[in-house]
Structure formats: C-alpha cells, structure tokens
Design an enzyme around this catalytic site. Sequence first.
Site, PDB file in Angstrom:
ATOM      1  N   ARG A  58       0.814  -1.213   0.000  1.00 19.70           N
ATOM      2  CA  ARG A  58       0.000   0.000   0.000  1.00 19.70           C
ATOM      3  C   ARG A  58       0.849   1.265   0.000  1.00 19.70           C
ATOM      4  O   ARG A  58       0.420   2.314  -0.474  1.00 19.70           O
ATOM      5  CB  ARG A  58      -0.909  -0.009   1.224  1.00 19.70           C
ATOM      6  CG  ARG A  58      -1.834   1.196   1.308  1.00 19.70           C
ATOM      7  CD  ARG A  58      -2.633   1.180   2.592  1.00 19.70           C
ATOM      8  NE  ARG A  58      -3.484   2.368   2.673  1.00 19.70           N
ATOM      9  CZ  ARG A  58      -3.694   3.044   3.786  1.00 19.70           C
ATOM     10  NH1 ARG A  58      -3.102   2.664   4.905  1.00 19.70           N
ATOM     11  NH2 ARG A  58      -4.487   4.086   3.800  1.00 19.70           N
ATOM     12  N   TYR A  59       2.066   1.194   0.537  1.00 19.72           N
ATOM     13  CA  TYR A  59       2.902   2.386   0.636  1.00 19.72           C
ATOM     14  C   TYR A  59       3.491   2.815  -0.710  1.00 19.72           C
ATOM     15  O   TYR A  59       4.019   3.919  -0.833  1.00 19.72           O
ATOM     16  CB  TYR A  59       4.056   2.164   1.611  1.00 19.72           C
ATOM     17  CG  TYR A  59       3.645   1.757   3.000  1.00 19.72           C
ATOM     18  CD1 TYR A  59       2.338   1.917   3.459  1.00 19.72           C
ATOM     19  CD2 TYR A  59       4.575   1.201   3.875  1.00 19.72           C
ATOM     20  CE1 TYR A  59       1.975   1.529   4.743  1.00 19.72           C
ATOM     21  CE2 TYR A  59       4.224   0.826   5.159  1.00 19.72           C
ATOM     22  CZ  TYR A  59       2.923   0.981   5.587  1.00 19.72           C
ATOM     23  OH  TYR A  59       2.576   0.604   6.844  1.00 19.72           O
TER      24      TYR A  59
END
Length: 256
Positions: A58-59
């Site tokens: 997700r980062y």
Amino acid sequence: MSACELGKAQGMPTVPLSNGFSIPVLGLGTSHDGGYSHDAVVYALQKCGIRHIDTAKRYSCESLLQKAIKESGIKREDLWLTTKLWHTDYGYEKTKQAYLESCKRLGIEYLGLCRSIGVSNFLIDHLEQLKEDCRVTPHVNQVEYHPFQRPQELVDYCRSRNIVFEGYCPLAKGEALNHSNIVQLAKKYGRTPAQICIRWSIQNGIVTIPKSTKPERIWENCQVFDFNLEKEDMEFLDSMNINRKVIHLTYPLWKG
C-alpha cells in the site's frame, strides 16, 4: 532487557522468533504520503546499522526500496525486510501472486517464501479466530505502541503464544516529543524525547520501528543502546497509557 532475549546481528540487538529466526529489535518504518526518502534509507543502512526495514504494498515504495538497498551495498541475507498484503489480496492464490509481485518490486528472491509470517493490527479476538482457521501461528503481530497507547493485555496474550509484539508509531506521530513528562525525562538522562520513547519501548521487549525521512533523526533514533531507563521511570512511562491511538483503522475482515 526485559521480556526478551537479545542476540546480536550486524551489531543490532535481535529478538528470537518461534521459528528459529531472529528479528532486529529496531527497524526503520516507511509509509505512503511522503513517508519515504531514498537518501534516508541508504543512510540508515550504511551509517546507522539498520538491518530491518518495514514497508507494505500500500505504501507504493517497494520498487524505490530496491534501488536504495542496491545502492547501500548491504547483502540481502543481512537484511530483515517486512512487507504487507492489502486486504484485496487475501486468499491463497491472490496472496501468492501478491507476494511474488512484492518480491519483484523489491528486487529480491524471497521474503522467506515466507520464512516468517506476521499480522498487523490484530486484536485478541482476531488472533483467536486465526487460531481456528490456520495451521501456522503468526510469528509477529505489528500494532501501534507508544506511551499513550500501551495495549498490555494484547502484548501479554501474544507472548503467551510466542508471538513477537512489534510496535509502530513509537513517537505517537510526534505528539510524545512535546509532552512535559517525556521532556523532563529526556533532560534527566541527557537524551532526546524520541530516544526516551524508543528506549522505553525496547526495554518493554517491543520490536520498535520508528519512521523518519531525515538522516539526522534516524541517527538519533538509533542511539538507544548505550543507556537504560531506571525502573521507576519505566513504570512512570507505563502509567501514561490512556488508550489513545493516533492511527485509526478499519480492522481486518479476513474471516471467510
């Protein structure tokens, strides 16, 4: 150091996992929304002895980490790398594919395939459900942990099942740095408020992953192994818990 047996790996203390591997007790966190700096990661690896990096799909910085790790010159086998699935990747085939894609972005052959399996933000109820549905007990549970948020019941539960507790956000998104009690302790020890918080977390036996994109802050955060907080100061910091979270989450809906 309380509540954990520590070894040494590349000069950084480590905590043993139930599968025989050891995880560095201090790591470098990354995140989305400006939570990544190439120069800071290289500096952490080359100058600060960091051998534990935490990231997630997700980062959106896995491919950036590949470049930083290569530039650092640190061998893959000397690094502990953690990444995380997004909830849309749950399920055997999806999980396997997501794992392979993360490895490709990170430029590595393994995250263990997987040598160590952890969960993030799981409460006792989630871990109990997991025990019913899965054959493998998680090796790590990563949860918010700082002086204002010390979920000791969850910590104790994890330890009763040989699950290492890993704490993120140890500085409470910077809020702890200006708290008068922590500032006073920093003056007493001749340290910074950040070092007091990180040292407290580590002395409580928590694998700790502060996040920073500034090399000087990363250096500061790593200078926590040459002093100990006295018992009464540990207890005082423990007493600051007010169950106040600075990260608000929707808990995982993985059942089924």
